[in-house]
Design a protein around this motif. Structure first.
Motif, PDB file in Angstrom:
ATOM      1  N   GLN B 262     -24.071 -39.175 -15.638  1.00 42.78           N
ATOM      2  CA  GLN B 262     -25.442 -38.775 -15.602  1.00 42.78           C
ATOM      3  C   GLN B 262     -25.995 -38.479 -17.086  1.00 42.78           C
ATOM      4  N   PRO B 263     -26.295 -40.057 -17.001  1.00 41.89           N
ATOM      5  CA  PRO B 263     -26.219 -40.495 -18.221  1.00 41.89           C
ATOM      6  C   PRO B 263     -27.801 -40.161 -18.793  1.00 41.89           C
ATOM      7  N   TYR B 264     -28.840 -39.633 -18.100  1.00 39.48           N
ATOM      8  CA  TYR B 264     -30.352 -39.537 -18.550  1.00 39.48           C
ATOM      9  C   TYR B 264     -30.562 -38.072 -18.707  1.00 39.48           C
ATOM     10  N   PHE B 265     -29.392 -37.319 -18.536  1.00 38.55           N
ATOM     11  CA  PHE B 265     -29.255 -35.879 -18.705  1.00 38.55           C
ATOM     12  C   PHE B 265     -29.582 -35.834 -20.140  1.00 38.55           C
ATOM     13  N   ALA B 266     -28.702 -37.099 -20.991  1.00 38.78           N
ATOM     14  CA  ALA B 266     -27.759 -36.328 -21.891  1.00 38.78           C
ATOM     15  C   ALA B 266     -29.074 -36.200 -23.807  1.00 38.78           C
ATOM     16  N   SER B 267     -28.673 -35.186 -24.493  1.00 34.53           N
ATOM     17  CA  SER B 267     -29.662 -34.836 -25.101  1.00 34.53           C
ATOM     18  C   SER B 267     -29.981 -35.737 -26.274  1.00 34.53           C
ATOM     19  N   SER B 268     -29.275 -36.689 -26.187  1.00 37.03           N
ATOM     20  CA  SER B 268     -29.306 -37.496 -27.801  1.00 37.03           C
ATOM     21  C   SER B 268     -28.673 -38.941 -27.161  1.00 37.03           C
ATOM     22  N   PHE B 269     -28.729 -39.407 -27.656  1.00 37.41           N
ATOM     23  CA  PHE B 269     -28.507 -41.031 -28.100  1.00 37.41           C
ATOM     24  C   PHE B 269     -26.483 -40.700 -27.629  1.00 37.41           C
ATOM     25  N   TYR B 270     -26.485 -40.468 -29.155  1.00 33.40           N
ATOM     26  CA  TYR B 270     -24.896 -40.593 -28.659  1.00 33.40           C
ATOM     27  C   TYR B 270     -24.440 -39.950 -27.516  1.00 33.40           C
ATOM     28  N   GLN B 271     -24.654 -38.302 -27.029  1.00 26.69           N
ATOM     29  CA  GLN B 271     -24.433 -38.044 -25.640  1.00 26.69           C
ATOM     30  C   GLN B 271     -24.735 -39.573 -24.472  1.00 26.69           C
ATOM     31  N   ILE B 411     -34.695 -36.606  -3.543  1.00 26.34           N
ATOM     32  CA  ILE B 411     -33.749 -36.664  -3.005  1.00 26.34           C
ATOM     33  C   ILE B 411     -32.595 -37.258  -4.126  1.00 26.34           C
ATOM     34  N   PHE B 412     -32.835 -38.080  -4.989  1.00 20.02           N
ATOM     35  CA  PHE B 412     -31.734 -38.511  -6.184  1.00 20.02           C
ATOM     36  C   PHE B 412     -31.305 -37.457  -7.174  1.00 20.02           C
ATOM     37  N   PHE B 413     -32.854 -37.068  -7.043  1.00 21.15           N
ATOM     38  CA  PHE B 413     -32.990 -36.360  -8.792  1.00 21.15           C
ATOM     39  C   PHE B 413     -32.027 -35.354  -8.061  1.00 21.15           C
ATOM     40  N   LEU B 414     -32.576 -34.235  -7.081  1.00 18.18           N
ATOM     41  CA  LEU B 414     -31.544 -33.488  -6.401  1.00 18.18           C
ATOM     42  C   LEU B 414     -30.199 -33.488  -6.543  1.00 18.18           C
ATOM     43  N   ILE B 415     -30.300 -34.074  -5.960  1.00 16.57           N
ATOM     44  CA  ILE B 415     -28.490 -34.841  -5.872  1.00 16.57           C
ATOM     45  C   ILE B 415     -27.383 -34.739  -6.943  1.00 16.57           C
ATOM     46  N   GLU B 416     -28.398 -35.461  -8.028  1.00 15.32           N
ATOM     47  CA  GLU B 416     -27.820 -35.776  -9.436  1.00 15.32           C
ATOM     48  C   GLU B 416     -27.768 -34.222 -10.327  1.00 15.32           C
ATOM     49  N   ILE B 417     -28.505 -33.588 -10.133  1.00 13.32           N
ATOM     50  CA  ILE B 417     -28.136 -32.405 -10.428  1.00 13.32           C
ATOM     51  C   ILE B 417     -27.203 -31.486 -10.316  1.00 13.32           C
ATOM     52  N   ALA B 418     -27.510 -31.355  -8.648  1.00 15.07           N
ATOM     53  CA  ALA B 418     -25.790 -30.727  -8.457  1.00 15.07           C
ATOM     54  C   ALA B 418     -25.198 -31.082  -7.936  1.00 15.07           C
ATOM     55  N   ILE B 419     -24.978 -32.538  -8.484  1.00 20.84           N
ATOM     56  CA  ILE B 419     -23.765 -33.654  -9.098  1.00 20.84           C
ATOM     57  C   ILE B 419     -23.086 -33.434 -10.306  1.00 20.84           C
ATOM     58  N   PHE B 420     -23.990 -32.772 -11.477  1.00 15.96           N
ATOM     59  CA  PHE B 420     -24.104 -32.982 -12.579  1.00 15.96           C
ATOM     60  C   PHE B 420     -22.495 -32.300 -13.316  1.00 15.96           C
ATOM     61  N   ASN B 421     -21.866 -33.090 -13.921  1.00 12.69           N
ATOM     62  CA  ASN B 421     -20.272 -33.013 -14.461  1.00 12.69           C
ATOM     63  C   ASN B 421     -19.906 -32.380 -13.410  1.00 12.69           C
ATOM     64  N   THR B 422     -19.853 -33.721 -12.523  1.00 11.52           N
ATOM     65  CA  THR B 422     -18.858 -33.774 -11.390  1.00 11.52           C
ATOM     66  C   THR B 422     -19.227 -35.091 -10.643  1.00 11.52           C
ATOM     67  N   PHE B 424     -19.999 -37.047  -6.958  1.00 11.05           N
ATOM     68  CA  PHE B 424     -20.015 -37.055  -5.151  1.00 11.05           C
ATOM     69  C   PHE B 424     -19.191 -36.319  -4.237  1.00 11.05           C
ATOM     70  N   ASP B 425     -18.238 -37.242  -4.708  1.00 10.73           N
ATOM     71  CA  ASP B 425     -17.580 -37.174  -3.556  1.00 10.73           C
ATOM     72  C   ASP B 425     -16.698 -35.561  -3.826  1.00 10.73           C
ATOM     73  N   TYR B 426     -16.122 -35.092  -5.100  1.00  8.70           N
ATOM     74  CA  TYR B 426     -15.726 -33.809  -5.115  1.00  8.70           C
ATOM     75  C   TYR B 426     -16.676 -33.000  -5.187  1.00  8.70           C
ATOM     76  N   PHE B 427     -17.729 -32.966  -5.224  1.00  5.49           N
ATOM     77  CA  PHE B 427     -18.828 -32.120  -4.818  1.00  5.49           C
ATOM     78  C   PHE B 427     -19.401 -32.177  -3.395  1.00  5.49           C
ATOM     79  N   LEU B 428     -19.363 -32.874  -2.415  1.00  2.88           N
ATOM     80  CA  LEU B 428     -18.961 -33.016  -0.543  1.00  2.88           C
ATOM     81  C   LEU B 428     -17.917 -32.311  -0.528  1.00  2.88           C
ATOM     82  N   LYS B 429     -16.879 -32.773  -0.980  1.00  3.12           N
ATOM     83  CA  LYS B 429     -15.624 -32.353  -0.537  1.00  3.12           C
ATOM     84  C   LYS B 429     -15.286 -30.415  -1.000  1.00  3.12           C
ATOM     85  N   ASN B 430     -16.283 -30.000  -1.718  1.00  5.14           N
ATOM     86  CA  ASN B 430     -16.274 -28.497  -1.471  1.00  5.14           C
ATOM     87  C   ASN B 430     -17.090 -28.031  -1.440  1.00  5.14           C
ATOM     88  N   SER B 431     -17.940 -28.121  -0.346  1.00  5.88           N
ATOM     89  CA  SER B 431     -19.243 -28.328  -0.042  1.00  5.88           C
ATOM     90  C   SER B 431     -18.895 -27.684   2.027  1.00  5.88           C
TER      91      SER B 431
END
Lengths: 339, 463
Positions: B262-271, B411-422, B424-431
């Protein structure tokens, strides 16, 4: 493995159900706008014409293109219509070819009013420049829309690149390969065996214009004639042959009277710009097509040389665009086969 | 062969079934044949280039391991020159000819050749192997077949992730048993990757193309829309590809590294650079930045190193000044940010509002810099940027965004927020099962109804 198998047993029917439901919504809300977006409008044209026409005339831009100086703007099909007691309508679109006609004919309903179909047999379309044209990807895309399949399948095929979507660079490469490797049917004594050799010789002055003059615009046009018309038709591999063959068999299945209209080419200019070797090749190809489809019992209207060189609209390019005199000559020629 | 093609949908299940039916010792042959076929589907003759890379680097690896001193260095240089030479010939030759023409009037002809798909990826991946062998971190691979599969492995061969031999080589050698969870996780990733590529990237592409064709015809509001659209398009395109690649490999039991977080959620260029095209960033860090001295140099040299590495990374993407400028600007903002952040106390840096503001500023700046990546030349890039800040009435067109496209983006934005720091496959597996199946159905219906009607090749294939 078992778990996967059981899951698949449940999932497959669910998937089929979802597919059919989606198909319903697709047709209702998106199918026609999609067809419009990829320029597959002939889908509507044929649908709207097949119950009010006796004859359908399948053509590319040759049918309706008119010259600026024309006083009569009627297309060839309209001229045939006005000269014939039968109702003739056209299903036409620029740059399309036999593959599109084939898909459209497949879509003709068995209870349609149409009893005769006329399909333009454009000899130039059998050549590599048209087969590898940059427009081919768009045409192939539209052809998917014309296939007689469930609309949602067509959508899937489009989304998943289920058509010939080669890049422009690859098409150019294939064209260049054909030009430099395919041997032409020319006499042993003729020094240029491929398009590339002949074109280069014409361009650099080794092979002069038939009248011996050095005229750059004419040489450019002559090169273009060589690249467009100098090709042999390999009946085993040429995709157009396969398409026309299939059109013949589909027409038989559907009990349609099939007429191929062999379009006029500017043989006069080919002769004056390049010479008899090119004209011979053009004649060989014409004869091959006539013989092949006569043998299949198809009526082939031979309009190959009935249009005068000056009646071609594009004087500095190779097209099958005729002025009103040319179009009328073609229409009258076709008419003989309708009566 | 494209991942989003019927060809691949037929090819991949066949390869998977054969892979699990075959004994482990024969699988490398299957993968080799499958990868060769996969690549040949793009353009057959160029598979020979890949074979050449494999042969050169395989033998260089063995020779580097056996020899010492200058001979060892010679074989490393031989490998580097061979790889970079191939890359230069196919990708940069015409660019250098243009530079040559600036200084010398003599006319040299451009090469009229196709750039082999993914050449920059294979050469960099293969190079990382010989460099690692040279550094003593990696034993030379004795088995030509396994090494060939490392360079050729079809899920990641044309656009990465660029893997090290120490990870992918090990994965390729490991005995993989059929596991249901591998299949389901892999399929989830493939489904999501296809959604991201076909419903997001392919729907944004016509919009962006339309604008870049004639930027001056559009209102500045449309210019901004096109800029943000490209920002999302390139992310969705590459992220979608990587996700499918990781999913396809996972089905075969092979783990590939994550290339995006999720690079567009990065708070800096470094991130941002820790989350965007991670495998390439890692490659440049390990094989260019560190050998230049990394951060253990004086300030002036450090600034130079950063700018050089970013510019080179830009140049890696394409033989054009615009890519170099794109890389250089990233380096510049990275340095500015480093300089500024020094002055903020730690409490502010950890503040949510600060991070939120940082993420927005980074996203807007990254979006503006993408203009140099997308525009065909420098003048066009300036024209586009100028259009963003011109509020005149001489432009007449507006870009139209359909309701369907907006829905897909939401839909894309919501999924990207939901899988932040994880993932997609891990997220769905645990839902919850109902939630999971609702997700599948939404994605499948979106693919069936709203995927781009015109297909666009993955942008990164050209690199």
């Amino acid at each position: 493995m078992k778990k996967l198998f059981y899951k698949l047993c449940i999932l497959l029917p669910v998937f089929v159900f979802c597919l059919l439901t989606t198909n319903y919504f697709y047709v209702k809300y998106y199918y026609w706008s999609n067809a419009e977006a990829i320029d597959a409008k002939l889908l509507f044209t044929q649908d709207s014409l097949e119950n009010c026409s006796d004859v359908l005339y399948y053509a590319e831009s040759s049918n309706a293109t008119a010259a600026n100086t024309d006083t009569c703007l009627q297309s060839i099909s309209q001229m045939i219509d006005s000269l014939s007691p039968l109702k003739v309508n056209a299903v036409d679109h620029g740059a399309i070819h036999a593959r599109t006609f084939l898909q459209l004919i497949k879509n003709l309903k068995t209870d349609s009013k149409v009893k005769t179909i006329i399909v333009t047999l454009n000899s130039r379309s059998f050549g590599s420049p048209w087969i590898n044209s940059h427009l081919e990807t768009n045409i192939a895309q539209a052809n998917v829309m014309y296939e007689p399949n469930l609309p949602i399948f067509k959508r899937i095929k489009l989304s998943f690149n289920g058509y010939d979507n080669k890049s422009i660079q690859l098409r150019d490469q294939d064209l260049e390969k054909d030009w430099s490797s395919v041997k032409l049917n020319v006499p042993e004594s003729f020094p240029y065996k491929t398009v590339r050799q002949w074109d280069n010789a014409m361009a650099n002055g080794t092979y002069l214009l038939p009248n011996g003059e050095w005229d750059m615009p004419k040489i450019t046009l002559a090169c273009h004639y060589i690249k467009t018309y100098a090709f042999p038709i390999d009946v085993n591999t040429n995709p157009r042959i396969q398409d026309f063959d299939e059109i013949v068999s589909i027409s038989k299945q559907k009990n349609l009277k099939l007429i191929f209209h062999l379009l006029a080419e500017n043989v006069q200019y080919a002769d004056s710009l390049v010479g008899k070797e090119l004209v011979n090749i053009m004649h060989q190809n014409k004869q091959l097509l006539i013989d092949r489809y006569h043998k299949d019992g198809v009526a082939v209207v031979n309009s190959f040389e009935i249009v005068n060189g000056l009646d071609f609209i594009d004087q500095d390019w190779t097209t099958e665009h005729y002025n009103q005199t040319g179009r009328l000559a073609l229409a009258k020629n076709v008419l003989k086969y309708l009566q | 062969m494209l991942f989003n093609s019927l060809h691949f949908l037929l090819f991949f299940p066949i390869v998977t079934i054969l892979f699990y039916l075959l004994k482990h010792k024969w699988r490398w042959i299957l993968l080799f044949i499958a990868s060769t076929y996969f690549y040949s589907a793009f353009y057959l003759p160029y598979i020979l280039i890949l074979y050449a890379i494999i042969i050169v680097d395989y033998f260089c690896g063995l020779l580097i391991e056996k020899r010492q001193g200058k001979v060892k260095l010679f074989w490393l240089l031989f490998s580097i020159i061979s790889n970079i030479g191939l890359l230069t010939y196919f990708k940069y030759f015409n660019f250098f000819i243009d530079i040559f023409h600036v200084f010398v009037p003599q006319k040299l002809h451009h090469l009229d050749i196709l750039l082999p798909i993914g050449l920059s990826f294979h050469t960099f991946q293969s190079l990382s192997y010989t460099i690692e062998v040279y550094k003593g971190n990696q034993k030379a691979e004795k088995h030509l077949g396994y090494f060939a599969n490392y360079v050729l492995f079809f899920p990641q061969m044309v656009a990465g992730p660029i893997e090290k031999y120490s990870t992918l080589g090990k994965e390729l050698r490991a005995k993989h048993k059929f596991k249901y969870k591998n299949i389901s996780n892999g399929l989830r990733l493939i489904l999501y990757g296809l959604f991201v590529k076909m419903c997001i990237a392919d729907n944004l592409a016509p919009l962006v193309n339309e604008f870049y064709l004639n930027p001056t015809h559009y209102y500045s509001s449309s210019a901004w829309i096109a800029l943000f659209a490209f920002s999302i398009q390139i992310y969705a395109d590459f992220y979608g590809y990587s996700t499918i690649a990781i999913g396809a490999a996972a089905i075969l039991g092979i783990n590939l590294m994550d290339n995006f977080k999720q690079p567009y959620f990065a708070s800096s260029f470094y991130q941002f650079w820790q989350k965007w095209h991670i495998s390439l960033t890692t490659w440049f860090r390990n094989y260019v930045f560190f050998p230049l001295g990394g951060s253990y140099v004086n300030a002036f040299r450090w600034v130079f190193n950063i700018l050089l590495v970013f510019s080179l990374s830009g140049f890696w993407h394409g033989a054009n000044y615009t890519f170099i400028i794109w890389g250089f600007l990233h380096g510049l903002f990275y340095l500015l940010e480093k300089g500024l952040v020094k002055f903020y106390p730690e409490t502010i840096k950890q503040n949510v509002v600060f991070k939120f503001l940082g993420a927005n500023i980074t996203f807007i700046l990254v979006t503006l810099i993408w203009v140099f990546f997308r525009a065909e030349n420098f003048d066009k890039a300036i024209l586009v940027l100028n259009q963003c800040f011109t509020y005149g009435f001489d432009s007449s067109l507006n870009l139209k965004i359909s309701f369907e496209l907006i829905s897909m983006l939401v839909i894309f934005f919501l999924i990207e927020i939901a899988i932040f720091n994880t993932r997609f496959d891990y997220f769905l597996k645990n839902s919850h099962v109902i939630f999971r199946w609702t997700g599948y159905i939404i994605l499948i219906i979106s693919l069936l109804l709203f995927s781009g009607i015109q297909s666009f090749q993955f942008i990164y294939f050209q690199f």
